[in-house]
Design a protein around this motif. Structure first.
Motif, PDB file in Angstrom:
ATOM      1  N   GLY A  12      -3.826 -10.145  -1.743  1.00 48.93           N
ATOM      2  CA  GLY A  12      -5.119 -10.765  -1.485  1.00 48.93           C
ATOM      3  C   GLY A  12      -6.307  -9.857  -1.716  1.00 48.93           C
ATOM      4  O   GLY A  12      -7.294  -9.940  -0.996  1.00 48.93           O
ATOM      5  N   VAL A  13      -6.243  -8.989  -2.715  1.00 46.09           N
ATOM      6  CA  VAL A  13      -7.295  -8.014  -2.975  1.00 46.09           C
ATOM      7  C   VAL A  13      -7.770  -8.161  -4.415  1.00 46.09           C
ATOM      8  O   VAL A  13      -6.978  -8.430  -5.316  1.00 46.09           O
ATOM      9  N   GLU A  19      -7.823  -1.020  -8.445  1.00 49.06           N
ATOM     10  CA  GLU A  19      -8.030   0.103  -9.360  1.00 49.06           C
ATOM     11  C   GLU A  19      -8.486   1.358  -8.619  1.00 49.06           C
ATOM     12  O   GLU A  19      -8.289   2.462  -9.105  1.00 49.06           O
ATOM     13  N   ARG A  20      -9.070   1.205  -7.439  1.00 53.60           N
ATOM     14  CA  ARG A  20      -9.566   2.343  -6.667  1.00 53.60           C
ATOM     15  C   ARG A  20      -8.502   2.973  -5.774  1.00 53.60           C
ATOM     16  O   ARG A  20      -8.742   4.019  -5.163  1.00 53.60           O
ATOM     17  N   LEU A  21      -7.324   2.376  -5.687  1.00 49.66           N
ATOM     18  CA  LEU A  21      -6.280   2.908  -4.819  1.00 49.66           C
ATOM     19  C   LEU A  21      -5.839   4.298  -5.275  1.00 49.66           C
ATOM     20  O   LEU A  21      -5.673   4.532  -6.470  1.00 49.66           O
ATOM     21  N   PRO A  22      -5.597   5.217  -4.328  1.00 49.96           N
ATOM     22  CA  PRO A  22      -5.164   6.573  -4.670  1.00 49.96           C
ATOM     23  C   PRO A  22      -3.650   6.675  -4.869  1.00 49.96           C
ATOM     24  O   PRO A  22      -3.053   7.723  -4.639  1.00 49.96           O
ATOM     25  N   VAL A  23      -3.033   5.578  -5.299  1.00 57.26           N
ATOM     26  CA  VAL A  23      -1.582   5.492  -5.405  1.00 57.26           C
ATOM     27  C   VAL A  23      -1.219   4.971  -6.789  1.00 57.26           C
ATOM     28  O   VAL A  23      -1.842   4.026  -7.280  1.00 57.26           O
ATOM     29  N   ASP A  24      -0.219   5.576  -7.408  1.00 55.02           N
ATOM     30  CA  ASP A  24       0.302   5.039  -8.663  1.00 55.02           C
ATOM     31  C   ASP A  24       1.256   3.904  -8.331  1.00 55.02           C
ATOM     32  O   ASP A  24       2.029   3.991  -7.376  1.00 55.02           O
ATOM     33  N   GLY A  25       1.183   2.851  -9.123  1.00 52.16           N
ATOM     34  CA  GLY A  25       2.057   1.724  -8.849  1.00 52.16           C
ATOM     35  C   GLY A  25       1.967   0.680  -9.941  1.00 52.16           C
ATOM     36  O   GLY A  25       1.523   0.958 -11.052  1.00 52.16           O
ATOM     37  N   TYR A  26       2.376  -0.517  -9.598  1.00 52.34           N
ATOM     38  CA  TYR A  26       2.457  -1.606 -10.562  1.00 52.34           C
ATOM     39  C   TYR A  26       1.768  -2.851 -10.014  1.00 52.34           C
ATOM     40  O   TYR A  26       1.843  -3.138  -8.829  1.00 52.34           O
ATOM     41  N   TRP A  27       1.113  -3.567 -10.901  1.00 52.49           N
ATOM     42  CA  TRP A  27       0.487  -4.834 -10.546  1.00 52.49           C
ATOM     43  C   TRP A  27       1.573  -5.895 -10.527  1.00 52.49           C
ATOM     44  O   TRP A  27       2.459  -5.919 -11.371  1.00 52.49           O
ATOM     45  N   LEU A  28       1.512  -6.776  -9.566  1.00 48.89           N
ATOM     46  CA  LEU A  28       2.476  -7.857  -9.422  1.00 48.89           C
ATOM     47  C   LEU A  28       1.751  -9.185  -9.479  1.00 48.89           C
ATOM     48  O   LEU A  28       0.555  -9.271  -9.216  1.00 48.89           O
ATOM     49  N   ILE A  53      -6.538   3.865   2.264  1.00 51.50           N
ATOM     50  CA  ILE A  53      -6.112   2.564   1.734  1.00 51.50           C
ATOM     51  C   ILE A  53      -6.746   1.436   2.548  1.00 51.50           C
ATOM     52  O   ILE A  53      -7.223   0.447   1.985  1.00 51.50           O
ATOM     53  N   ALA A  54      -6.797   1.588   3.865  1.00 55.85           N
ATOM     54  CA  ALA A  54      -7.401   0.558   4.719  1.00 55.85           C
ATOM     55  C   ALA A  54      -8.885   0.380   4.415  1.00 55.85           C
ATOM     56  O   ALA A  54      -9.396  -0.744   4.447  1.00 55.85           O
ATOM     57  N   ARG A  55      -9.593   1.475   4.103  1.00 56.65           N
ATOM     58  CA  ARG A  55     -11.015   1.355   3.750  1.00 56.65           C
ATOM     59  C   ARG A  55     -11.198   0.589   2.442  1.00 56.65           C
ATOM     60  O   ARG A  55     -12.188  -0.109   2.266  1.00 56.65           O
ATOM     61  N   ILE A  56     -10.242   0.695   1.534  1.00 56.27           N
ATOM     62  CA  ILE A  56     -10.370   0.039   0.227  1.00 56.27           C
ATOM     63  C   ILE A  56      -9.948  -1.427   0.288  1.00 56.27           C
ATOM     64  O   ILE A  56     -10.648  -2.297  -0.228  1.00 56.27           O
ATOM     65  N   VAL A  57      -8.807  -1.719   0.908  1.00 58.60           N
ATOM     66  CA  VAL A  57      -8.260  -3.078   0.860  1.00 58.60           C
ATOM     67  C   VAL A  57      -8.305  -3.818   2.193  1.00 58.60           C
ATOM     68  O   VAL A  57      -7.828  -4.950   2.277  1.00 58.60           O
TER      69      VAL A  57
END
Length: 88
Positions: A12-13, A19-28, A53-57
């Motif tokens: 829900g983001v 794109e601003r998350l400090p984590v590498d990962g995959y879009w689902l 992460i909580a501040r971003i999402v």
């Protein structure tokens, strides 16, 4: 030293926030929007990542720790190093 590995799920983001998350990962595409893996070298670093992460999402995420390991600088016998790992 403590090492923590965890799985991050976000939903829900907006794409701009992902794109601003400090984590590498995959879009689902489905129930969750993003999946990523978090690595932290200490519990303090892990908590700081969770706050960032909580501040971003906001509250639209879950974190599942999958590995917690610690190394003692002096082991119980003859000062040898002992590493303990636990998969949750």
């Amino acid at each position: 030293m403590v090492t923590i590995e965890a799985l991050l799920l976000v939903w829900g983001v907006r794409d701009e926030d992902l794109e601003r998350l400090p984590v590498d990962g995959y879009w689902l595409y489905g129930e969750y929007d993003f999946i990523g893996k978090i690595y932290a070298e200490s519990e303090e670093e892990f908590e700081a990542l969770k706050r960032q992460i909580a501040r971003i999402v906001g509250h639209n995420f879950k974190i599942f720790p999958v590995k917690y390991s610690a190394t003692s600088p002096s082991g119980p016998v003859f000062g040898e190093k002992v590493e303990v790992s636990a998969y949750l």
